[in-house]
Design a protein around this motif. Sequence first.
Motif, short mmCIF file in Angstrom:
data_model
loop_
_atom_site.label_atom_id
_atom_site.label_comp_id
_atom_site.label_asym_id
_atom_site.label_seq_id
_atom_site.Cartn_x
_atom_site.Cartn_y
_atom_site.Cartn_z
N UNK A 114 1.66 -17.38 -6.16
CA UNK A 114 1.68 -16.76 -4.84
C UNK A 114 2.81 -15.76 -4.68
N UNK A 115 4.00 -16.15 -5.10
CA UNK A 115 5.16 -15.27 -4.98
C UNK A 115 5.03 -14.04 -5.86
N UNK A 116 4.65 -14.24 -7.12
CA UNK A 116 4.53 -13.10 -8.03
C UNK A 116 3.43 -12.14 -7.57
N UNK A 117 2.23 -12.66 -7.38
CA UNK A 117 1.11 -11.79 -7.02
C UNK A 117 1.24 -11.25 -5.60
N UNK A 118 1.58 -12.11 -4.65
CA UNK A 118 1.75 -11.66 -3.26
C UNK A 118 2.90 -10.68 -3.12
N UNK A 119 4.00 -10.95 -3.83
CA UNK A 119 5.16 -10.06 -3.77
C UNK A 119 4.85 -8.67 -4.29
N UNK A 120 4.18 -8.60 -5.43
CA UNK A 120 3.85 -7.29 -5.99
C UNK A 120 2.76 -6.59 -5.20
N UNK A 121 1.82 -7.35 -4.65
CA UNK A 121 0.78 -6.72 -3.82
C UNK A 121 1.38 -6.17 -2.54
N UNK A 122 2.50 -6.69 -2.09
CA UNK A 122 3.19 -6.15 -0.92
C UNK A 122 4.08 -4.97 -1.31
N UNK A 123 4.75 -5.08 -2.45
CA UNK A 123 5.68 -4.05 -2.89
C UNK A 123 4.97 -2.74 -3.24
N UNK A 124 3.88 -2.82 -3.97
CA UNK A 124 3.22 -1.61 -4.46
C UNK A 124 2.68 -0.70 -3.34
N UNK A 125 2.02 -1.23 -2.29
CA UNK A 125 1.59 -0.30 -1.24
C UNK A 125 2.77 0.33 -0.50
N UNK A 126 3.88 -0.40 -0.41
CA UNK A 126 5.07 0.18 0.22
C UNK A 126 5.57 1.37 -0.60
N UNK A 127 5.63 1.21 -1.91
CA UNK A 127 6.04 2.31 -2.79
C UNK A 127 5.05 3.47 -2.67
N UNK A 128 3.76 3.15 -2.72
CA UNK A 128 2.72 4.18 -2.59
C UNK A 128 2.80 4.91 -1.26
N UNK A 129 3.09 4.18 -0.20
CA UNK A 129 3.20 4.79 1.13
C UNK A 129 4.32 5.83 1.16
N UNK A 130 5.47 5.47 0.61
CA UNK A 130 6.59 6.40 0.62
C UNK A 130 6.35 7.59 -0.31
N UNK A 131 5.66 7.36 -1.42
CA UNK A 131 5.28 8.48 -2.28
C UNK A 131 4.29 9.39 -1.56
N UNK A 132 3.29 8.79 -0.93
CA UNK A 132 2.27 9.56 -0.21
C UNK A 132 2.85 10.31 0.97
N UNK A 133 3.81 9.72 1.65
CA UNK A 133 4.43 10.38 2.80
C UNK A 133 5.18 11.64 2.39
N UNK A 134 5.69 11.64 1.16
CA UNK A 134 6.46 12.79 0.72
C UNK A 134 5.60 14.03 0.47
N UNK A 135 4.31 13.87 0.21
CA UNK A 135 3.46 15.05 0.01
C UNK A 135 2.29 15.09 0.99
N UNK A 136 2.38 14.33 2.07
CA UNK A 136 1.32 14.28 3.08
C UNK A 136 1.06 15.65 3.70
N UNK A 137 2.10 16.41 4.00
CA UNK A 137 1.94 17.72 4.65
C UNK A 137 1.15 18.71 3.80
N UNK A 138 1.16 18.52 2.50
CA UNK A 138 0.49 19.45 1.61
C UNK A 138 -1.01 19.18 1.46
N UNK A 139 -1.45 17.98 1.86
CA UNK A 139 -2.85 17.64 1.61
C UNK A 139 -3.60 17.19 2.86
N UNK A 140 -3.06 17.45 4.05
CA UNK A 140 -3.71 16.97 5.27
C UNK A 140 -5.12 17.52 5.46
N UNK A 141 -5.41 18.69 4.94
CA UNK A 141 -6.74 19.26 5.13
C UNK A 141 -7.81 18.54 4.32
#
Length: 189
Positions: A40-67
């Motif tokens: 639970x800790x390993x899988x749940x922890x990484x399933x929570x961590x990865x979307x957070x990382x993806x969110x911050x990566x996506x936020x950094x180039x969001x303005x370029x792809x909004x269309x």
Amino acid sequence: MSLIELFLIAVGLSMDAFAVSVCKGLATRKISAKHLFLVGIWFGGFQALMPAIGYFLGSSFENYITSFDHWVAFVLLAFIGGNMIREAFSKDEDSVDDSFSIKTMFIMAVATSIDALAVGITFALLPGVNILAAVLFIGCITFILSGIGLKIGNLFGLKYKAKAEFAGGLILVLIGLKILLEHLGVIGF
């Protein structure tokens, strides 16, 4: 994003971890509370961590792809879901041992959560996503379903692995399609 959509995404993402947990349960002779907590800790922890990382990566180039962000969200979710559906029908046998070592669990946790990174990027492109609530929800759902998968695997074997992967993939494809159709004005919820 509604609570139901977030729940369905959390369940869809957790299906890889669930399937691996089923295999892990099959390989483990005797399941203890420690084993349930570890998966639970390993899988749940990484399933929570990865979307957070993806969110911050996506936020950094969001303005370029909004269309065309709706197409990116659709393609990412359809690709992830399609891959899960393909794996459900694959005849390849996954080899899982009964080790709960840090190295083994780390590798499996990363492998089962890569798709969550892409979903995190998708979250950055969607309006109104509370990323903290989303990652906590995804982590908790995965924590619970991983423990259930470990126990099911220990009791019943591989019977549910393919069905779990198929269901998770289908959920992600349908949510991606819904995002695309809503943006194109075909449907409105």
